[in-house]
Design a protein around this motif. Structure first.
Motif, mmCIF file in Angstrom:
data_model
loop_
_atom_site.group_PDB
_atom_site.id
_atom_site.type_symbol
_atom_site.label_atom_id
_atom_site.label_comp_id
_atom_site.label_asym_id
_atom_site.label_seq_id
_atom_site.Cartn_x
_atom_site.Cartn_y
_atom_site.Cartn_z
ATOM 1 N N VAL A 121 33.265 74.454 -31.467
ATOM 2 C CA VAL A 121 32.586 74.650 -30.161
ATOM 3 C C VAL A 121 31.565 75.823 -30.443
ATOM 4 C CG1 VAL A 121 34.437 73.490 -28.868
ATOM 5 C CG2 VAL A 121 34.680 76.064 -29.483
ATOM 6 N N PHE A 122 31.907 76.895 -31.209
ATOM 7 C CA PHE A 122 30.804 77.762 -31.361
ATOM 8 C C PHE A 122 29.396 77.317 -31.804
ATOM 9 C CE2 PHE A 122 32.144 82.660 -31.448
ATOM 10 C CZ PHE A 122 33.342 82.067 -30.843
ATOM 11 N N ALA A 123 29.591 76.342 -32.822
ATOM 12 C CA ALA A 123 28.438 75.558 -33.450
ATOM 13 C C ALA A 123 27.335 75.130 -32.395
ATOM 14 C CB ALA A 123 28.690 74.807 -34.630
ATOM 15 N N ALA A 124 28.206 74.291 -31.435
ATOM 16 C CA ALA A 124 27.495 73.628 -30.440
ATOM 17 C C ALA A 124 26.799 74.577 -29.484
ATOM 18 C CB ALA A 124 28.497 73.001 -29.650
ATOM 19 N N THR A 125 27.499 75.843 -29.496
ATOM 20 C CA THR A 125 26.775 76.949 -28.290
ATOM 21 C C THR A 125 25.669 77.194 -29.016
ATOM 22 O OG1 THR A 125 29.128 77.633 -27.704
ATOM 23 C CG2 THR A 125 27.120 78.937 -27.295
ATOM 24 N N CYS A 126 25.539 77.505 -30.052
ATOM 25 C CA CYS A 126 24.259 78.038 -30.790
ATOM 26 C C CYS A 126 23.171 77.012 -30.745
ATOM 27 C CB CYS A 126 24.467 78.082 -32.430
ATOM 28 S SG CYS A 126 23.140 78.473 -33.298
ATOM 29 N N ALA A 127 23.327 75.644 -30.746
ATOM 30 C CA ALA A 127 22.474 74.695 -30.785
ATOM 31 C C ALA A 127 21.941 74.555 -29.335
ATOM 32 C CB ALA A 127 23.013 73.125 -31.359
ATOM 33 N N THR A 128 22.918 74.555 -28.378
ATOM 34 C CA THR A 128 22.426 74.501 -26.842
ATOM 35 C C THR A 128 21.540 75.508 -26.185
ATOM 36 O OG1 THR A 128 23.298 73.534 -24.836
ATOM 37 C CG2 THR A 128 24.297 75.606 -25.734
ATOM 38 N N ILE A 129 21.387 76.603 -26.894
ATOM 39 C CA ILE A 129 20.338 77.848 -26.539
ATOM 40 C C ILE A 129 19.004 76.954 -26.700
ATOM 41 C CG2 ILE A 129 19.447 79.868 -27.232
ATOM 42 C CD1 ILE A 129 22.267 80.759 -28.354
ATOM 43 N N ILE A 130 18.528 76.171 -27.522
ATOM 44 C CA ILE A 130 17.323 75.536 -27.743
ATOM 45 C C ILE A 130 16.973 74.483 -26.660
ATOM 46 C CG2 ILE A 130 15.827 74.206 -29.202
ATOM 47 C CD1 ILE A 130 17.276 75.084 -31.529
ATOM 48 N N SER A 131 17.886 74.046 -26.099
ATOM 49 C CA SER A 131 17.878 72.969 -25.252
ATOM 50 C C SER A 131 17.187 73.670 -23.939
ATOM 51 C CB SER A 131 19.135 72.492 -24.564
ATOM 52 O OG SER A 131 19.183 71.581 -23.493
ATOM 53 N N GLY A 132 17.582 74.673 -23.476
ATOM 54 C CA GLY A 132 17.004 75.490 -22.248
ATOM 55 C C GLY A 132 15.454 75.874 -22.405
ATOM 56 N N ALA A 133 14.975 76.549 -23.580
ATOM 57 C CA ALA A 133 13.853 76.947 -24.064
ATOM 58 C C ALA A 133 12.967 75.881 -24.126
ATOM 59 C CB ALA A 133 13.941 77.799 -25.218
ATOM 60 N N VAL A 134 13.133 74.540 -24.490
ATOM 61 C CA VAL A 134 12.464 73.699 -24.621
ATOM 62 C C VAL A 134 12.449 72.613 -23.364
ATOM 63 C CG1 VAL A 134 12.596 73.626 -26.989
ATOM 64 C CG2 VAL A 134 13.923 72.067 -25.728
ATOM 65 N N ALA A 135 13.004 72.859 -22.487
ATOM 66 C CA ALA A 135 13.169 72.021 -21.219
ATOM 67 C C ALA A 135 11.892 71.218 -20.638
ATOM 68 C CB ALA A 135 14.073 72.631 -20.153
ATOM 69 N N GLU A 136 11.928 70.364 -19.923
ATOM 70 C CA GLU A 136 10.877 69.769 -19.341
ATOM 71 C C GLU A 136 9.536 69.239 -20.182
ATOM 72 O OE1 GLU A 136 11.348 71.599 -14.888
ATOM 73 O OE2 GLU A 136 10.017 72.688 -16.224
ATOM 74 N N ARG A 137 9.665 69.352 -21.418
ATOM 75 C CA ARG A 137 8.598 68.632 -22.246
ATOM 76 C C ARG A 137 8.680 68.228 -23.352
ATOM 77 N NH1 ARG A 137 9.702 74.487 -22.532
ATOM 78 N NH2 ARG A 137 8.152 75.575 -23.831
ATOM 79 N N MET A 138 10.074 68.244 -23.991
ATOM 80 C CA MET A 138 10.454 67.815 -25.248
ATOM 81 C C MET A 138 10.894 66.565 -25.405
ATOM 82 S SD MET A 138 12.305 69.996 -28.608
ATOM 83 C CE MET A 138 12.098 69.383 -30.001
ATOM 84 N N LYS A 139 10.705 65.777 -26.439
ATOM 85 C CA LYS A 139 11.156 64.395 -26.361
ATOM 86 C C LYS A 139 12.666 64.662 -26.641
ATOM 87 C CE LYS A 139 7.205 61.778 -27.926
ATOM 88 N NZ LYS A 139 6.406 60.941 -29.209
ATOM 89 N N LEU A 140 13.563 63.754 -26.145
ATOM 90 C CA LEU A 140 15.025 63.721 -26.497
ATOM 91 C C LEU A 140 15.092 63.556 -27.959
ATOM 92 C CD1 LEU A 140 17.595 64.117 -25.300
ATOM 93 C CD2 LEU A 140 17.901 61.714 -24.969
ATOM 94 N N SER A 141 14.537 62.500 -28.511
ATOM 95 C CA SER A 141 14.761 62.314 -30.161
ATOM 96 C C SER A 141 14.339 63.517 -30.782
ATOM 97 C CB SER A 141 13.963 60.883 -30.251
ATOM 98 O OG SER A 141 12.597 61.434 -30.126
ATOM 99 N N SER A 142 13.528 64.154 -30.656
ATOM 100 C CA SER A 142 12.896 65.458 -31.179
ATOM 101 C C SER A 142 14.217 66.309 -31.192
ATOM 102 C CB SER A 142 11.627 65.833 -31.088
ATOM 103 O OG SER A 142 10.582 64.798 -30.999
ATOM 104 N N TYR A 143 14.482 66.516 -30.030
ATOM 105 C CA TYR A 143 15.558 67.546 -29.882
ATOM 106 C C TYR A 143 16.745 67.146 -30.532
ATOM 107 C CZ TYR A 143 19.467 70.194 -27.731
ATOM 108 O OH TYR A 143 20.741 70.941 -27.370
ATOM 109 N N ILE A 144 17.046 66.055 -30.646
ATOM 110 C CA ILE A 144 18.420 65.489 -31.398
ATOM 111 C C ILE A 144 18.283 65.997 -32.848
ATOM 112 C CG2 ILE A 144 19.735 63.628 -32.186
ATOM 113 C CD1 ILE A 144 19.225 62.532 -29.327
ATOM 114 N N LEU A 145 17.014 65.565 -33.255
ATOM 115 C CA LEU A 145 16.643 66.091 -34.835
ATOM 116 C C LEU A 145 16.850 67.492 -35.041
ATOM 117 C CD1 LEU A 145 13.683 63.621 -35.687
ATOM 118 C CD2 LEU A 145 16.012 63.233 -36.414
ATOM 119 N N VAL A 146 16.350 68.485 -34.283
ATOM 120 C CA VAL A 146 16.460 69.875 -34.405
ATOM 121 C C VAL A 146 17.919 69.965 -34.265
ATOM 122 C CG1 VAL A 146 15.915 72.037 -33.442
ATOM 123 C CG2 VAL A 146 14.214 70.128 -33.642
#
Length: 458
Positions: A121-146
């Motif tokens: 659950v710590f690992a998931a916390t690190c990854a989800t930080i990116i989600s907010g910063a790229v909100a509203e304009r990044m493709k979901l598929s690209s986000y999944i790869l990152v």
């Protein structure tokens, strides 16, 4: 007679013989209590993802809410699976020169399943930080790869350096619960992606910076409260044992630092902008949490308050600098919260440490501070290079950003074919042209999700 004897034998066999368990020992009770504490902490950290989802959706526009929710659900699910397959082994396997683990993949040879759950659950916390910063304009598929790259390789390598006897740990680097390992790694990854992704449409026009207000700050505030609650498990659970001499101190330091950071952020915005800014004050809570995470077991309660006060102020200035000077569009302030305050919290251990050799302010000399600085720089360089290079390669293969039409109409419909809220008018009607024609639903999006008229001079 034989029938009667057989009946009696069956009757005797049917009578249950009570089995008595071995009397619990002090050691077994201690193990059980420690297990319960770590699992409870893992549940709290898992629940933090509800907080992240609310903060991100509340601080952004309504037309992107479903997209943000899906990113958060996919992040925790993908991160758990990938961390199980490869990430945990890279992070906690037998060390290869202090750089990464080489065994323990798929939990092979490991019996500490509780430790895996807590770290996953710590690992998931690190990854989800990116989600907010790229909100509203990044493709979901690209986000999944990152997310795959972050949780499978990039974050586990950093974790190995610090938490599994890696080269930074050998230098004496201190990060008790993850100001650098989790938060700075996530923020550096977010910065690398945002630099390639670019700002949202309408955010910058020449020297003008347009405010793009979130659609539901109360939901965002509820998310902050959930994160604050979950952080007691994040920091407290990092003790990995229900230690009565350590857990209360860690939780008290977390509470005091966070409270001080909120007060500092609120009153600093009053001084700076003549009014208390709600969104910056709420981010002040998160900044205080990130700031104390590295040293919550190493600083005094007074030191925790000072760390929180500084976190609240530098959070405000950090977000303002990134938005107005560096022209980095971060809708929720994730880079400022997790990056700026993550750096400060890590360096602060070198100033306020009382548990080890002592920080600079306690007569311990500058050695620990410079060790902390080396760790911060190393993690930023590693994460920026790996995430930046990976994202650049993806972007070369196909654009990581949605089209202009999709961004204007909102990612909820463009990526998911639905809307988060039932509206009197629909985003698409029978008369509307296809997405790749004119800007679908742009009139409605303009009315409901206006970019805002408030402007800040550069």
């Amino acid at each position: 007679m034989l029938k009667k004897i057989g009946f009696l034998l069956i009757l005797l066999l049917a009578i249950a013989t009570p089995a008595y368990a071995a009397a619990p020992t002090t050691e077994s009770l201690e193990l059980s209590i420690n297990l319960v504490w770590v699992m409870l902490a893992a549940f709290l950290v898992f629940f933090m993802h509800a907080g992240f989802a609310m903060v991100e959706s509340g601080f952004t526009r309504a037309k992107n809410s479903l997209n943000i929710l899906m990113k958060n659900f996919l992040t925790i699910s993908l991160a758990t699976l990938l961390y199980f397959i490869v990430g945990f082994g890279l992070m906690f396997g037998t060390s290869a020169g202090g750089f990464f683990g080489i065994d323990g993949f798929l939990l092979s040879g490991r019996e500490d399943i509780d430790f895996f759950v807590f770290q996953a659950v710590f690992a998931a916390t690190c990854a989800t930080i990116i989600s907010g910063a790229v909100a509203e304009r990044m493709k979901l598929s690209s986000y999944i790869l990152v997310t795959i790259a972050m949780t499978a390789v990039i974050y586990p390598v950093v974790g190995h350096w610090v938490w599994n006897g890696g080269w930074l740990s050998q230098l004496g680097f201190v990060d008790f619960a993850g100001s650098t390992v989790v938060h700075l790694t996530g923020a550096a990854g977010a910065l690398a992606v945002v630099l390639i992704l670019g700002p949202r449409i309408g955010k910058y026009k020449g020297k003008k910076i347009n405010a793009i207000p979130g659609h539901n700050i109360p939901i965002g505030a509820l998310g902050v409260f959930i994160l604050w609650l979950g952080w007691f498990g994040f920091n407290g659970g990092s003790t990995l044992a229900a230690d009565p001499s350590l857990v209360p101190t860690v939780i008290a330091a977390t509470l005091l630092s966070t409270s001080a950071s909120l007060v500092a952020a609120a009153f600093y915005t009053k001084l700076r902008f003549k009014k208390i800014d709600p969104s910056l004050s709420l981010n002040g809570v998160l900044g205080g949490l990130v700031g104390i995470t590295a040293g919550c077991a190493n600083v005094s309660l007074g030191g925790a308050i000072i760390i929180g006060l500084v976190s609240g102020i530098i959070l405000v200035e950090g977000i303002r600098f990134l938005e107005t000077k560096a022209k980095i569009d971060d809708p929720v302030g994730a880079i400022g919260v997790h990056g700026v305050c993550g750096i400060w919290g890590t360096l602060a251990v070198g100033l306020f440490d009382v548990a080890g050799g002592g920080g600079l302010f306690y007569g311990g000399g500058p050695d620990l501070f410079f060790t902390q600085l080396v760790g911060v720089v190393a993690v930023i360089v590693w994460t920026m290079l790996t995430v930046g290079g990976f994202t650049y390669a993806i972007n070369k293969a196909y654009s990581i950003r949605v089209s202009r039409e999709e961004e204007i109409s909102g990612l909820d419909f463009a990526e998911h074919g639905s809307n988060a809220y039932e509206l009197k008018e629909t985003l698409l009607t029978s008369e509307t042209e296809p997405l790749h024609g004119k800007a679908v639903g742009s009139d409605l999006a303009t009315r409901l999700n206006s970019l805002g008229s408030t402007r800040v001079e550069n």
